[in-house]
Design a protein around this motif. Sequence first.
Motif, mmCIF file in Angstrom:
data_model
loop_
_atom_site.group_PDB
_atom_site.id
_atom_site.type_symbol
_atom_site.label_atom_id
_atom_site.label_comp_id
_atom_site.label_asym_id
_atom_site.label_seq_id
_atom_site.Cartn_x
_atom_site.Cartn_y
_atom_site.Cartn_z
ATOM 1 N N ALA A 75 0.814 -1.220 0.000
ATOM 2 C CA ALA A 75 0.000 0.000 0.000
ATOM 3 C C ALA A 75 0.843 1.264 0.000
ATOM 4 O O ALA A 75 0.442 2.289 -0.564
ATOM 5 N N HIS A 76 2.015 1.203 0.606
ATOM 6 C CA HIS A 76 2.849 2.400 0.717
ATOM 7 C C HIS A 76 3.535 2.758 -0.599
ATOM 8 O O HIS A 76 4.141 3.835 -0.701
ATOM 9 N N TYR A 77 3.425 1.888 -1.578
ATOM 10 C CA TYR A 77 4.004 2.156 -2.897
ATOM 11 C C TYR A 77 2.928 2.387 -3.955
ATOM 12 O O TYR A 77 3.242 2.511 -5.134
ATOM 13 N N VAL A 78 1.681 2.462 -3.514
ATOM 14 C CA VAL A 78 0.551 2.598 -4.432
ATOM 15 C C VAL A 78 0.008 4.022 -4.387
ATOM 16 O O VAL A 78 -0.128 4.618 -3.308
ATOM 17 N N HIS A 79 -0.310 4.554 -5.567
ATOM 18 C CA HIS A 79 -0.997 5.846 -5.685
ATOM 19 C C HIS A 79 -2.123 5.682 -6.690
ATOM 20 O O HIS A 79 -1.955 5.022 -7.715
ATOM 21 N N LEU A 80 -3.249 6.279 -6.380
ATOM 22 C CA LEU A 80 -4.416 6.140 -7.253
ATOM 23 C C LEU A 80 -4.627 7.345 -8.154
ATOM 24 O O LEU A 80 -5.465 7.301 -9.051
ATOM 25 N N SER A 81 -3.893 8.425 -7.918
ATOM 26 C CA SER A 81 -4.011 9.602 -8.781
ATOM 27 C C SER A 81 -2.624 10.140 -9.100
ATOM 28 O O SER A 81 -1.677 9.982 -8.311
ATOM 29 N N ALA A 82 -2.517 10.793 -10.250
ATOM 30 C CA ALA A 82 -1.228 11.344 -10.670
ATOM 31 C C ALA A 82 -0.773 12.457 -9.733
ATOM 32 O O ALA A 82 0.425 12.583 -9.436
ATOM 33 N N ASP A 83 -1.707 13.266 -9.248
ATOM 34 C CA ASP A 83 -1.342 14.363 -8.344
ATOM 35 C C ASP A 83 -0.720 13.830 -7.056
ATOM 36 O O ASP A 83 0.271 14.374 -6.556
ATOM 37 N N ILE A 139 -9.383 2.865 3.557
ATOM 38 C CA ILE A 139 -8.199 2.261 2.963
ATOM 39 C C ILE A 139 -7.039 3.244 3.093
ATOM 40 O O ILE A 139 -7.238 4.454 3.170
ATOM 41 N N GLY A 140 -5.841 2.691 3.133
ATOM 42 C CA GLY A 140 -4.646 3.523 3.221
ATOM 43 C C GLY A 140 -3.700 3.201 2.087
ATOM 44 O O GLY A 140 -3.550 2.037 1.703
ATOM 45 N N PHE A 141 -3.062 4.222 1.551
ATOM 46 C CA PHE A 141 -2.101 4.011 0.466
ATOM 47 C C PHE A 141 -1.258 5.272 0.313
ATOM 48 O O PHE A 141 -1.622 6.348 0.799
ATOM 49 N N GLY A 142 -0.126 5.120 -0.342
ATOM 50 C CA GLY A 142 0.731 6.268 -0.620
ATOM 51 C C GLY A 142 2.053 6.222 0.128
ATOM 52 O O GLY A 142 2.178 5.591 1.178
ATOM 53 N N PHE A 143 3.026 6.933 -0.427
ATOM 54 C CA PHE A 143 4.408 6.901 0.051
ATOM 55 C C PHE A 143 4.696 7.952 1.116
ATOM 56 O O PHE A 143 5.818 8.064 1.598
ATOM 57 N N GLY A 267 -10.027 16.764 -2.027
ATOM 58 C CA GLY A 267 -9.822 15.930 -3.208
ATOM 59 C C GLY A 267 -10.387 14.538 -3.077
ATOM 60 O O GLY A 267 -9.910 13.602 -3.718
ATOM 61 N N GLY A 268 -11.396 14.360 -2.221
ATOM 62 C CA GLY A 268 -12.009 13.047 -2.076
ATOM 63 C C GLY A 268 -11.247 12.094 -1.183
ATOM 64 O O GLY A 268 -11.608 10.923 -1.079
ATOM 65 N N SER A 269 -10.183 12.555 -0.534
ATOM 66 C CA SER A 269 -9.413 11.704 0.366
ATOM 67 C C SER A 269 -9.013 12.515 1.590
ATOM 68 O O SER A 269 -9.168 13.731 1.628
#
Length: 298
Positions: A75-83, A139-143, A267-269
């Motif tokens: 999850a820490h290496y996943v991004h769902l949006s380009a921004d 859910i959690g995600f991102g670096f 931004g929805g998160s």
Amino acid sequence: MTAPATDERDRTGDAKRRADRDFRRELLASARAIDVFALLAVPGALIAVFALPEATRRSLVFAYTDPTLRSAFTAHYVHLSADHLLGNLAGYGLLAGVGYALAALSGRRRLFFTAFATYLGAFPLALSALNLAVPRNAIGFGFSGVNMALAGLLPILWYCYARERFFPAASVAALPAVFFGLVGWIALLALPVSTEGIGLGGLAIGVASGLLAVLYAASSEVRFPPPVREHVRTVASRPGHGDLLAVAAVVAVGYPVVGFPSDPSGGGSVVNLYVHLLGFCLGFIGPFALLAGGAFDG
């Protein structure tokens, strides 16, 4: 006979340009190809994961109500949006770049890469596990949690560089005072500040952290040298090295403004301030304990 003021300025400018060139040469000489490859591997991995189909990426996020060991890491290496991806890439580039420069020029590459490898390999699992302490259907995600660990490492590398290049008598005992001060700053940024209701929380934590910083400095017999102007002149008299010291200080104090916005929703998160704080604190405490214990001496 005295030289014209313009000649004096020209000589000063030439000296600064030579110092800048010498600094760049030293930095390039200190950098190693394998180090650069390791640093660039991270954005490469993040971009590669982002290139996966969205359905695949969503299967890799960490669901708090249905956690798995695999998703705790991925999850820490996943991004769902380009921004989101670009923001974390920019933060990583700034923190890792400045941190590596400090480490390379202070002879602390081993400290940097020990922390770096730990943040990339162990912190995703640790941060995800600690996230379960706050139950919620999300859910959690991102670096960003790993980025905040790098932000926690930065004050330590700043100290190592300052001691190596400018102030050899600087004591590692001062670092916890810096940590408490930064935690207070984070509290003021992340929590609403007012004289009533929940707003008292941010103010109280900020003030308490500031007092802890002062009390720790006093109890550990840290002595802050009185001739501040002399030390400022010492730093300013060394273009390149002094600039790096100043830039790193600005990043160490300024990056929490990005990591701990006063309004975390948008931004929805929602920005996970909890995992950001965990990343920052753990990112500081581990390397500091090893450094203070002499693990990187010799």
